[in-house]
Design a protein around this motif. Sequence first.
Motif, PDB file in Angstrom:
ATOM      1  N   TRP A  70      36.744  15.802  49.680  1.00  0.00           N
ATOM      2  CA  TRP A  70      36.274  17.140  50.033  1.00  0.00           C
ATOM      3  C   TRP A  70      37.447  18.103  50.201  1.00  0.00           C
ATOM      4  O   TRP A  70      37.333  19.293  49.878  1.00  0.00           O
ATOM      5  N   MET A  71      38.569  17.598  50.715  1.00  0.00           N
ATOM      6  CA  MET A  71      39.765  18.428  50.864  1.00  0.00           C
ATOM      7  C   MET A  71      40.258  18.911  49.508  1.00  0.00           C
ATOM      8  O   MET A  71      40.573  20.093  49.322  1.00  0.00           O
ATOM      9  N   VAL A  72      40.303  18.006  48.550  1.00  0.00           N
ATOM     10  CA  VAL A  72      40.752  18.362  47.204  1.00  0.00           C
ATOM     11  C   VAL A  72      39.816  19.396  46.590  1.00  0.00           C
ATOM     12  O   VAL A  72      40.261  20.393  45.984  1.00  0.00           O
ATOM     13  N   LEU A  73      38.517  19.196  46.758  1.00  0.00           N
ATOM     14  CA  LEU A  73      37.536  20.115  46.189  1.00  0.00           C
ATOM     15  C   LEU A  73      37.644  21.503  46.821  1.00  0.00           C
ATOM     16  O   LEU A  73      37.608  22.527  46.115  1.00  0.00           O
ATOM     17  N   ALA A  74      37.807  21.540  48.149  1.00  0.00           N
ATOM     18  CA  ALA A  74      37.924  22.827  48.842  1.00  0.00           C
ATOM     19  C   ALA A  74      39.162  23.585  48.390  1.00  0.00           C
ATOM     20  O   ALA A  74      39.119  24.801  48.148  1.00  0.00           O
ATOM     21  N   VAL A  75      40.283  22.881  48.281  1.00  0.00           N
ATOM     22  CA  VAL A  75      41.530  23.516  47.839  1.00  0.00           C
ATOM     23  C   VAL A  75      41.398  24.035  46.414  1.00  0.00           C
ATOM     24  O   VAL A  75      41.839  25.145  46.091  1.00  0.00           O
ATOM     25  N   ALA A  76      40.770  23.246  45.541  1.00  0.00           N
ATOM     26  CA  ALA A  76      40.607  23.657  44.145  1.00  0.00           C
ATOM     27  C   ALA A  76      39.772  24.930  44.046  1.00  0.00           C
ATOM     28  O   ALA A  76      40.115  25.861  43.290  1.00  0.00           O
ATOM     29  N   ILE A  77      38.694  25.001  44.824  1.00  0.00           N
ATOM     30  CA  ILE A  77      37.809  26.171  44.762  1.00  0.00           C
ATOM     31  C   ILE A  77      38.482  27.402  45.362  1.00  0.00           C
ATOM     32  O   ILE A  77      38.552  28.467  44.729  1.00  0.00           O
ATOM     33  N   ILE A  78      38.981  27.265  46.604  1.00  0.00           N
ATOM     34  CA  ILE A  78      39.584  28.413  47.287  1.00  0.00           C
ATOM     35  C   ILE A  78      40.845  28.875  46.570  1.00  0.00           C
ATOM     36  O   ILE A  78      41.055  30.076  46.343  1.00  0.00           O
ATOM     37  N   GLY A  79      41.699  27.929  46.190  1.00  0.00           N
ATOM     38  CA  GLY A  79      42.927  28.293  45.486  1.00  0.00           C
ATOM     39  C   GLY A  79      42.648  28.937  44.146  1.00  0.00           C
ATOM     40  O   GLY A  79      43.283  29.926  43.769  1.00  0.00           O
ATOM     41  N   GLY A  80      41.661  28.390  43.419  1.00  0.00           N
ATOM     42  CA  GLY A  80      41.315  28.964  42.127  1.00  0.00           C
ATOM     43  C   GLY A  80      40.803  30.386  42.245  1.00  0.00           C
ATOM     44  O   GLY A  80      41.162  31.261  41.446  1.00  0.00           O
ATOM     45  N   LEU A  81      39.976  30.649  43.258  1.00  0.00           N
ATOM     46  CA  LEU A  81      39.454  32.000  43.458  1.00  0.00           C
ATOM     47  C   LEU A  81      40.564  32.979  43.831  1.00  0.00           C
ATOM     48  O   LEU A  81      40.500  34.164  43.489  1.00  0.00           O
ATOM     49  N   ASN A  82      41.590  32.491  44.532  1.00  0.00           N
ATOM     50  CA  ASN A  82      42.705  33.368  44.908  1.00  0.00           C
ATOM     51  C   ASN A  82      43.609  33.702  43.728  1.00  0.00           C
ATOM     52  O   ASN A  82      44.467  34.580  43.833  1.00  0.00           O
ATOM     53  N   LEU A  83      43.435  33.005  42.614  1.00  0.00           N
ATOM     54  CA  LEU A  83      44.180  33.336  41.403  1.00  0.00           C
ATOM     55  C   LEU A  83      43.484  34.417  40.590  1.00  0.00           C
ATOM     56  O   LEU A  83      44.042  34.921  39.607  1.00  0.00           O
ATOM     57  N   LEU A  84      42.258  34.760  40.985  1.00  0.00           N
ATOM     58  CA  LEU A  84      41.528  35.828  40.323  1.00  0.00           C
ATOM     59  C   LEU A  84      41.886  37.171  40.959  1.00  0.00           C
ATOM     60  O   LEU A  84      42.761  37.253  41.810  1.00  0.00           O
ATOM     61  N   ALA A  85      41.204  38.223  40.568  1.00  0.00           N
ATOM     62  CA  ALA A  85      41.495  39.556  41.098  1.00  0.00           C
ATOM     63  C   ALA A  85      41.314  39.584  42.605  1.00  0.00           C
ATOM     64  O   ALA A  85      40.481  38.852  43.161  1.00  0.00           O
ATOM     65  N   VAL A  86      42.074  40.440  43.274  1.00  0.00           N
ATOM     66  CA  VAL A  86      42.039  40.493  44.731  1.00  0.00           C
ATOM     67  C   VAL A  86      40.658  40.897  45.245  1.00  0.00           C
ATOM     68  O   VAL A  86      40.266  40.554  46.359  1.00  0.00           O
ATOM     69  N   GLN A  87      39.871  41.628  44.414  1.00  0.00           N
ATOM     70  CA  GLN A  87      38.513  41.980  44.822  1.00  0.00           C
ATOM     71  C   GLN A  87      37.667  40.734  45.047  1.00  0.00           C
ATOM     72  O   GLN A  87      36.781  40.718  45.902  1.00  0.00           O
ATOM     73  N   VAL A  88      37.917  39.677  44.258  1.00  0.00           N
ATOM     74  CA  VAL A  88      37.168  38.430  44.404  1.00  0.00           C
ATOM     75  C   VAL A  88      37.438  37.835  45.773  1.00  0.00           C
ATOM     76  O   VAL A  88      36.518  37.403  46.483  1.00  0.00           O
ATOM     77  N   PHE A  89      38.707  37.802  46.158  1.00  0.00           N
ATOM     78  CA  PHE A  89      39.067  37.310  47.487  1.00  0.00           C
ATOM     79  C   PHE A  89      38.385  38.140  48.568  1.00  0.00           C
ATOM     80  O   PHE A  89      37.790  37.609  49.510  1.00  0.00           O
TER      81      PHE A  89
END
Length: 472
Positions: free
Chosen positions: A136-155
Amino acid sequence: MSTQASTASAPRSHDELSRNLSSRHVQFIALGTAIGTGLFYGSSETIQAAGPAVLVAYLIAGFMVFIVMRALGEMAVRYPVAGSFAQYSNTFLGPFAGFLTGWIFWLELAVVAIADMTAVATYMGLWFPGVPGWLWMVLAVAIIGGLNLLAVQVFGELEFWFSLIKVVAILALVVGGIGLILWGANVGGTTPDIANLWQHGGFAPFGLWGIIMSFSIVVFSFGGVETLGMTAGEAGNPERSIARAVNSVPFRILLFYVAALAVIMAIFPWNQVTGESSPFVEVFAALKVPAAQHIMNFVVLTAALSAMNAIFYAGSRTLYGLAEQGHAPKSFLRLSRRSNIPVLPVMAMFGVAVVGLFLFIAIEKRLFFYVAAIATFATVFTWLMILLAHWRMRSLIKREGAAPGSFRSPLFPVLNAIAIAFIVFVIVLLALTEGGRSAFIVGVSALVILAIGYALFVKGHGRERLILTPRE
């Protein structure tokens, strides 16, 4: 350093961050980072430390938070830059202060990110007990980290909805709890009564000392609100959005903490709030809310993901700001072409997550001890540096006769002096009390290590002193 020098334009050799965070995003980012899982499951510790009088500690600490936020807000509106308070310390207190402020704050974010990762694993374990926590830790990091690589509006949008869920849960507790008190319904074998706030040993069963002893825990619970300063470099209209957030968020946080805890202690006598289960779960169960435990598990899971999201953002922008000062690798200044995101600083947060994963596997039982120790000291140290940088800025403005900003901290320097004295008192309290001594030792050790790192790798090796330009 003259104010003239500090307000001159400086050429930039890298792209600028995009200003795409709305006022709604900025307010909920600051709100969400200061309302975490500690309120939902950790509030029992503060209640046991002082009894109902812990409400006084929250009121005092909340007022100090407001002073810190007004000081930070004035600097952020005047100089809206990424990595804000580290850059303000660098400019107004010197490069060494900027280096310490930035890296100690990043260290706080790093260890809290690890704690939130482990929290996600714990909460998912309720629903999927047979699945290893590290997955679950790996999955959470992958999702949150991936979204932070998108536009700042997404964050910003993600944090808005995460924070909204927490706020709705707290408001539901307050409104529903007041209903239980008025109806006199039985909750967990007790009858809700406002008199529970002064019965069972009195309002302050441990006297003044109990309130004092709770300060270190209470102050830590407000830690993270300073993340608001990180949005300054990407806020679409910093004069409006940051000013509104600073003025409203501290009062909202205070309302949520004080009102929620007052209702909880009116429903359950303070000496029965042991922390064995969440008071939120028991209140919702008494309100006949179906699957109350699972609803609260969803809320705290959201709170942990919200904190991870904010930490990935704030940590990456802190590294970006440190790179602008010459206190981190220059490669951290490179932005993605499409969304103007500092990619390498975000990837560095992925690295933190990998370290956290190994620590979780190696020292799971002691991990939270080290996390709490570092984060507690780092929070008060960061607040202290914000106040000192603000004091220095105001002194330079007055000395040089520069135009005052549009959003000034009130009653300067009286309120600054009061807040600084309070923060120093909390640091001394950490050093002298058994429960806080570990936080003090770990924090001071971190400062010593950073000072050695500055002397070896930064001082005299082409460091930059950031030149801030006031926003007109």
